[in-house]
Design a protein around this motif. Structure first.
Motif, PDB file in Angstrom:
ATOM      1  N   GLU A 115       0.826  -1.201   0.000  1.00 58.88           N
ATOM      2  CA  GLU A 115       0.000   0.000   0.000  1.00 58.88           C
ATOM      3  C   GLU A 115       0.860   1.250   0.000  1.00 58.88           C
ATOM      4  O   GLU A 115       0.407   2.334   0.356  1.00 58.88           O
ATOM      5  N   ASP A 116       2.121   1.065  -0.405  1.00 56.03           N
ATOM      6  CA  ASP A 116       3.042   2.193  -0.375  1.00 56.03           C
ATOM      7  C   ASP A 116       2.581   3.330  -1.276  1.00 56.03           C
ATOM      8  O   ASP A 116       2.893   4.499  -1.041  1.00 56.03           O
ATOM      9  N   TYR A 117       1.828   2.974  -2.332  1.00 56.66           N
ATOM     10  CA  TYR A 117       1.386   4.010  -3.259  1.00 56.66           C
ATOM     11  C   TYR A 117       0.279   4.866  -2.675  1.00 56.66           C
ATOM     12  O   TYR A 117      -0.046   5.927  -3.211  1.00 56.66           O
ATOM     13  N   LYS A 118      -0.315   4.434  -1.572  1.00 55.20           N
ATOM     14  CA  LYS A 118      -1.370   5.203  -0.935  1.00 55.20           C
ATOM     15  C   LYS A 118      -0.777   6.126   0.117  1.00 55.20           C
ATOM     16  O   LYS A 118       0.194   5.793   0.787  1.00 55.20           O
ATOM     17  N   LEU A 169      -5.219  12.798  12.628  1.00 55.55           N
ATOM     18  CA  LEU A 169      -5.762  11.641  11.911  1.00 55.55           C
ATOM     19  C   LEU A 169      -4.717  10.550  11.993  1.00 55.55           C
ATOM     20  O   LEU A 169      -3.629  10.683  11.423  1.00 55.55           O
ATOM     21  N   MET A 170      -5.038   9.501  12.689  1.00 56.04           N
ATOM     22  CA  MET A 170      -4.067   8.449  12.973  1.00 56.04           C
ATOM     23  C   MET A 170      -4.688   7.104  12.627  1.00 56.04           C
ATOM     24  O   MET A 170      -5.849   6.833  12.956  1.00 56.04           O
ATOM     25  N   LEU A 171      -3.944   6.276  11.936  1.00 53.88           N
ATOM     26  CA  LEU A 171      -4.443   4.953  11.555  1.00 53.88           C
ATOM     27  C   LEU A 171      -3.811   3.908  12.455  1.00 53.88           C
ATOM     28  O   LEU A 171      -2.582   3.739  12.463  1.00 53.88           O
ATOM     29  N   LEU A 220      -9.386  11.995   3.208  1.00 49.92           N
ATOM     30  CA  LEU A 220      -9.629  12.883   4.338  1.00 49.92           C
ATOM     31  C   LEU A 220      -8.367  13.663   4.663  1.00 49.92           C
ATOM     32  O   LEU A 220      -7.320  13.058   4.952  1.00 49.92           O
ATOM     33  N   LEU A 221      -8.453  14.981   4.608  1.00 50.18           N
ATOM     34  CA  LEU A 221      -7.309  15.844   4.925  1.00 50.18           C
ATOM     35  C   LEU A 221      -6.055  15.417   4.170  1.00 50.18           C
ATOM     36  O   LEU A 221      -4.946  15.451   4.712  1.00 50.18           O
ATOM     37  N   GLY A 222      -6.254  14.965   2.929  1.00 49.46           N
ATOM     38  CA  GLY A 222      -5.133  14.564   2.086  1.00 49.46           C
ATOM     39  C   GLY A 222      -4.718  13.112   2.225  1.00 49.46           C
ATOM     40  O   GLY A 222      -3.862  12.633   1.465  1.00 49.46           O
ATOM     41  N   TYR A 223      -5.309  12.380   3.148  1.00 49.93           N
ATOM     42  CA  TYR A 223      -4.954  10.972   3.368  1.00 49.93           C
ATOM     43  C   TYR A 223      -5.965  10.050   2.691  1.00 49.93           C
ATOM     44  O   TYR A 223      -7.157  10.366   2.593  1.00 49.93           O
ATOM     45  N   ASP A 224      -5.487   8.884   2.249  1.00 46.46           N
ATOM     46  CA  ASP A 224      -6.343   7.881   1.611  1.00 46.46           C
ATOM     47  C   ASP A 224      -6.901   6.940   2.675  1.00 46.46           C
ATOM     48  O   ASP A 224      -6.136   6.276   3.400  1.00 46.46           O
TER      49      ASP A 224
END
Length: 491
Positions: free
Chosen positions: A30-33, A69-71, A376-380
């Motif tokens: 998922e490096d491209y995300k 925003l934390m995953l 969201l806020l630039g994140y996928d």
């Protein structure tokens, strides 16, 4: 257990772990995300070990390192944690439709009849119909006002019980539990159910909702929920509450009273079902699920707000004096403050708002789930990601609030900020489509009760003791220790 069987189980477990690790290593990159920042995690359990006893506090501390925003990963489930105003606005306004689903959680699914209620049902036609029933038939301004007599009668009973204590130590928490339970029972079911069996059932039900189910996040460890007794307790509570609600519904069907001036919630729901008022069939299980929602939201969160408000006033006697002065100016020696008086008590409303800010009843709100990929806020953010909004952390954000950890009701005087879902720095009841529909009902109880307690009594801690402000764990955060006070009548 024989040694050979034990060896087999150990090797089998190691084999499963290796397979899972290889699968994660060989999965597409998922490096491209552009994924949100993530803390390091352990195999299999992810970041579960970092949540601790108070997840809202742990996640706030983690967000200070990894961002608003934390995953994280809880077992096999990716979880997005939002801890800022901007993140909350993106989730509950900009992309509210995509992020209005609910994840399937084992315990709510068991006790709410396959999540047929309003709070936990998945986004779709069923939820829309349930929400419509609540908004248009159960919780309108006219309907909330129709229950005014119930609230004022139960408040009068509590005042009488405190008077009877004759300055001896009063367990105020127990009285507030009794009051909130009785109001909800009379409003929802038509009469009080205050026996020990019902109180025990309600207590077990509320504790279940705050329990952590391992199987919801690590499916292959579902057996842990069985081993711990969690599934058994959930099945028992679901069965007991189902039997109880079936009895209540049958009583209402058989009483043959049509066109009552003041209907309780069961009456209203049965009328909707009988007359097909919504254009869709309201199932019996859905009726019972809505009733359980009322107990979950109406008693637990209301009690939490009242307990914390009184506790903060006891710890800040100057604030208590300001509120008492306002109450005495409004009450003018009458036997009780009524709901007609409440709109003229701005400091009362400020105290309750400040309490909701400092002690958000459900600090992580009810989790959401993304139905499709979204940015969201630039994140996928990928479809199927669970979303937690740390409303407690947002309400204590030092960039938004002056002295955020201090109890200062004055911040809400002459302030437009409200709890109705339009100001994302203050979202104790959520916002957007999944906002709690019972805000007006809950606050009507809170305002009436707090106004009359400070109007009628001077409270003091017995023996000059300090007040323990520690929290309990669970979906709703309560005080760990009950409020024990002596009460002197105000003359």
């Amino acid at each position: 257990m024989s040694l050979s069987l034990l060896s087999f189980l150990i090797y089998f477990l190691l084999f499963i772990i290796v397979i899972i690790l290889l699968k994660s290593l060989c999965s597409p990159s998922e490096d491209y995300k552009n994924l949100p920042p993530s803390p390091a995690r352990l195999p299999l359990i992810g970041n579960l070990h970092q949540l601790g006893s108070f997840p809202h506090r742990s996640l706030k501390a983690m967000a200070e390192t990894y961002g608003s925003l934390m995953l994280i990963r809880l077992g096999s489930v990716p979880v997005l944690v939002a801890s800022s105003v901007d993140a909350a606005r993106e989730i509950m306004k900009t992309h509210d439709l995509i992020l209005s689903n609910r994840p399937k959680l084992k315990i709510p699914n068991k006790v709410f009849y396959g999540s047929k209620d309003i709070a936990f049902s998945q986004y779709g036609e069923h939820w829309r119909q349930m929400k419509s029933i609540a908004v248009l038939h159960l919780l309108t301004n006219k309907r909330v006002q129709s229950f005014r007599q119930v609230r004022e009668e139960e408040m009068a009973l509590i005042i009488h019980r405190i008077y009877k204590a004759h300055k001896s130590v009063v367990n105020l928490s127990d009285l507030l539990i009794s009051l909130t339970n009785n109001v909800i029972c009379r409003v929802a079911l038509g009469r009080t159910y205050d026996g020990k069996n019902f109180k025990s059932l309600l207590d077990r039900f509320l504790k279940l909702l705050g329990s952590f189910s391992v199987g919801s996040y690590i499916p292959w460890l579902t057996w842990v929920d069985r081993l711990s007794g969690l599934e058994r307790r959930a099945d028992e509570v679901a069965k007991e509450f189902d039997d109880f609600l079936e009895g209540v519904i049958e009583e209402h069907i058989n009483k043959n009273e049509v066109g009552l001036e003041i209907q309780d919630v069961v009456d209203i729901l049965l009328e909707i079902q009988r007359d097909n008022m919504t254009g869709f069939h309201l199932e019996r299980d859905a009726i019972k699920a809505i009733l359980l929602d009322l107990f979950a939201a109406g008693t637990d969160t209301t009690l939490s707000n009242l307990e914390w408000a009184i506790s903060e006033l006891l710890k800040h006697p100057q604030k208590m004096k300001i509120l008492q002065q306002e109450a005495h100016e409004i009450g003018q020696g009458r036997s009780m403050i009524t709901e007609d008086d409440l709109d003229n008590m701005p400091y009362l409303k400020a105290v309750l708002k400040e309490t909701l800010r400092l002690h958000t009843p459900v600090p992580l709100l009810v989790p959401r789930e993304s139905t499709q990929d979204v940015k969201l806020l630039g994140y996928d953010i990928t479809a199927g990601t669970q979303v937690m909004i740390n409303a407690w952390a947002i309400a204590r954000d030092g960039s938004r609030w002056e002295e955020p950890d201090e109890f200062w009701p004055e911040r809400f005087l002459d302030s437009p900020i409200d709890y109705k879902g339009l100001h994302f720095e203050f979202i104790p009841f959520g916002a957007g489509r999944r906002k709690c529909p019972g805000i007006q009902f809950a606050m009507a109880i809170n305002e009436l009760v707090l106004a009359n307690l400070v109007y009628k009594f001077d409270f003091a801690l017995p023996g000059g003791e300090d007040l323990d402000m520690s929290e309990t764990t669970g979906m709703t955060v309560h005080k760990k220790c009950p409020i024990l006070v002596t009460a002197s009548p105000c003359y």
